[in-house]
Design a protein around this motif. Structure first.
Motif, short mmCIF file in Angstrom:
data_model
loop_
_atom_site.label_atom_id
_atom_site.label_comp_id
_atom_site.label_asym_id
_atom_site.label_seq_id
_atom_site.Cartn_x
_atom_site.Cartn_y
_atom_site.Cartn_z
N SER A 93 5.03 2.88 -7.60
CA SER A 93 5.30 2.33 -6.50
C SER A 93 6.10 3.36 -5.80
CB SER A 93 5.91 0.96 -6.63
OG SER A 93 5.37 0.05 -7.39
N TYR A 94 5.32 3.95 -4.72
CA TYR A 94 5.84 5.00 -3.96
C TYR A 94 7.37 4.77 -3.28
CZ TYR A 94 6.42 8.47 -0.20
OH TYR A 94 7.18 9.33 0.69
N ALA A 95 7.27 3.61 -2.44
CA ALA A 95 8.41 3.39 -1.97
C ALA A 95 9.73 2.86 -2.71
CB ALA A 95 8.27 2.22 -0.77
N ILE A 96 9.48 2.11 -3.89
CA ILE A 96 10.26 1.88 -4.63
C ILE A 96 10.90 2.85 -5.52
CG2 ILE A 96 10.66 0.31 -6.77
CD1 ILE A 96 10.72 -1.36 -4.26
N VAL A 97 10.02 3.89 -5.90
CA VAL A 97 10.64 5.02 -6.65
C VAL A 97 11.44 5.90 -5.63
CG1 VAL A 97 10.07 7.38 -7.67
CG2 VAL A 97 8.76 5.14 -8.17
N PHE B 231 15.41 -2.70 0.17
CA PHE B 231 16.63 -2.05 0.62
C PHE B 231 17.98 -2.58 0.22
CE2 PHE B 231 13.47 -1.03 3.70
CZ PHE B 231 12.91 0.45 3.41
N ARG B 232 18.13 -3.74 -0.64
CA ARG B 232 19.31 -4.27 -1.04
C ARG B 232 20.36 -3.46 -1.61
NH1 ARG B 232 16.76 -10.25 -2.82
NH2 ARG B 232 16.36 -11.07 -1.10
N GLY B 233 19.84 -2.83 -2.68
CA GLY B 233 20.73 -1.93 -3.63
C GLY B 233 21.11 -0.85 -2.76
N MET B 234 20.44 -0.02 -1.98
CA MET B 234 20.97 1.05 -1.11
C MET B 234 21.04 1.12 0.41
SD MET B 234 21.63 3.96 -2.99
CE MET B 234 22.28 2.83 -4.05
N GLY B 235 20.78 -0.26 0.79
CA GLY B 235 20.91 -0.54 2.08
C GLY B 235 20.15 0.37 3.11
N LEU B 236 20.61 0.50 4.22
CA LEU B 236 19.70 1.40 5.16
C LEU B 236 19.61 3.00 4.57
CD1 LEU B 236 18.69 1.02 7.87
CD2 LEU B 236 20.78 1.96 9.16
N LEU B 237 20.46 3.36 3.99
CA LEU B 237 20.19 5.02 3.18
C LEU B 237 18.93 5.06 2.65
CD1 LEU B 237 21.65 7.50 2.53
CD2 LEU B 237 22.33 6.50 0.48
N GLY B 238 18.60 3.97 1.91
CA GLY B 238 17.08 4.02 1.30
C GLY B 238 15.91 4.13 2.45
N LEU B 239 16.05 3.50 3.53
CA LEU B 239 14.96 3.53 4.51
C LEU B 239 15.16 4.97 5.24
CD1 LEU B 239 12.73 2.66 6.14
CD2 LEU B 239 14.52 1.41 7.67
N ASP C 197 0.68 -1.14 -0.17
CA ASP C 197 -0.12 -0.11 0.11
C ASP C 197 0.83 1.33 -0.07
OD1 ASP C 197 -2.17 -1.92 0.07
OD2 ASP C 197 -2.42 -1.35 2.19
N ILE C 198 2.17 1.17 0.42
CA ILE C 198 2.97 2.35 0.23
C ILE C 198 4.20 1.91 -0.57
CG2 ILE C 198 2.29 3.13 2.85
CD1 ILE C 198 5.23 2.01 3.66
N GLY C 199 4.08 1.12 -1.49
CA GLY C 199 4.77 1.17 -2.78
C GLY C 199 5.98 0.20 -2.51
#
Length: 300
Positions: free
Chosen positions: A210-214, A173-181, A161-163
């Motif tokens: 997809s909000y979160a993925i984008v 989060f694999r690509g950007m690790g914790l930075l993405g979160l 629901d939040i993408g």
């Protein structure tokens, strides 16, 4: 051919004498003229950021070394570096304007490098569902974006629901690790209304995404721009001193807000064309960052 000949003669002969004449006429060395003549911010700092103004033509090996080392100096060594440059260039200590300007520029240069290392270190931290702090940030993201809907379980289709792509966001989060979160949480916390509005728009029946993925994809964009030096002008104009992680997060917020506007203005045929429009948006941002006066932020 003549251009190469002129370039050789200018670099090895004429430039030295031109600088000597200018110093005689103005009473100031090249570095003083550069720092005194350029406006504060990127224009001033970038003018010395490519090896130090005057370093290439300095006759003394020690002088060349002092000037070139200046752009690699650590924060703790900036003050000493300023004194060393003033001594080597025979600039009087009472020239407080020069001292202040050089100090700020060297702080900005060293701060940019330190910021990149901090961002890179955060990117390298994998999301760990066994880490309580990581889990708390993820739940905080949900609560900020979906305040009126309880998350029924940690592993749940509600994350879509939040993408996020699946039942467990940690895989995204694999690509950007914790930075993405951390980026997603920062935007949701500091621009809560905007984040919720954009999330709502991302559910558009035709133009949705997809909000979160984008958002994580835009983290990669911000990271790459920082890594290749494209953010220097923006950060040097924004911060009169050391750029901090906060300033990187603020740039990310700008990207999220502007990408949403860009996406709906472009009206893509479908989400399948995302990479094409993402690259178009990336090129737009890179062009904006070429302006020495650029500052790309959202206002609170």
């Amino acid at each position: 051919m003549w251009a190469h000949v002129w370039g050789f003669l200018y670099s090895n002969y004429f430039r030295f004498w031109l600088k000597w004449i200018l110093r005689l006429l103005t009473g100031k060395c090249e570095l003083q003229r550069v720092l005194g003549g350029a406006e504060a911010g990127a224009r001033r700092t970038l003018s010395i950021g490519n090896g130090g103004a005057g370093a290439g033509a300095a006759r003394s090996p020690r002088k060349r070394r002092v000037l070139r080392n200046a752009v690699h100096v650590e924060e703790a060594e900036v003050e000493k570096c300023v004194r060393d440059i003033m001594k080597e260039k025979k600039i009087e200590q009472k020239d407080t304007g020069f001292k202040t300007n050089l100090h700020i520029s060297l702080l900005q240069i060293s701060g940019y490098k330190k910021l990149y290392l901090n961002v890179e270190n955060l990117r390298k931290v994998p999301y760990d569902s066994e880490n309580e702090e990581h889990e708390e940030q993820l739940i905080e993201l949900w609560n900020l974006l979906m305040p009126h809907e309880n998350l029924k379980a940690r592993i749940s289709k509600q994350w879509c629901d939040i993408g996020f792509q699946g039942d467990d966001p940690k895989t995204d989060f694999r690509g950007m690790g914790l930075l993405g979160l951390v980026n997603l949480v920062y935007f949701s916390k500091h621009y809560t209304n905007e984040a919720r509005q954009i999330l709502s728009r991302s559910n558009h029946p035709k133009l949705g995404y997809s909000y979160a993925i984008v958002g994580i994809n835009l983290t990669e964009m911000a990271y790459s721009l920082l890594k290749n030096g494209a953010l220097k002008a923006h950060l040097y104009n924004m911060v009169s001193g050391l750029p901090q992680m906060e300033h990187f997060h603020q740039f990310y917020c700008y990207l999220v807000y502007e990408f949403d506007k860009f996406w709906f203005e472009e009206e893509p045929e479908s989400i399948m064309h995302f990479n094409q429009y993402r690259e178009k948006f990336h090129e737009k941002i890179k062009r904006l960052l070429l302006d020495c006066k650029v500052v790309l932020t959202l206002q609170d």
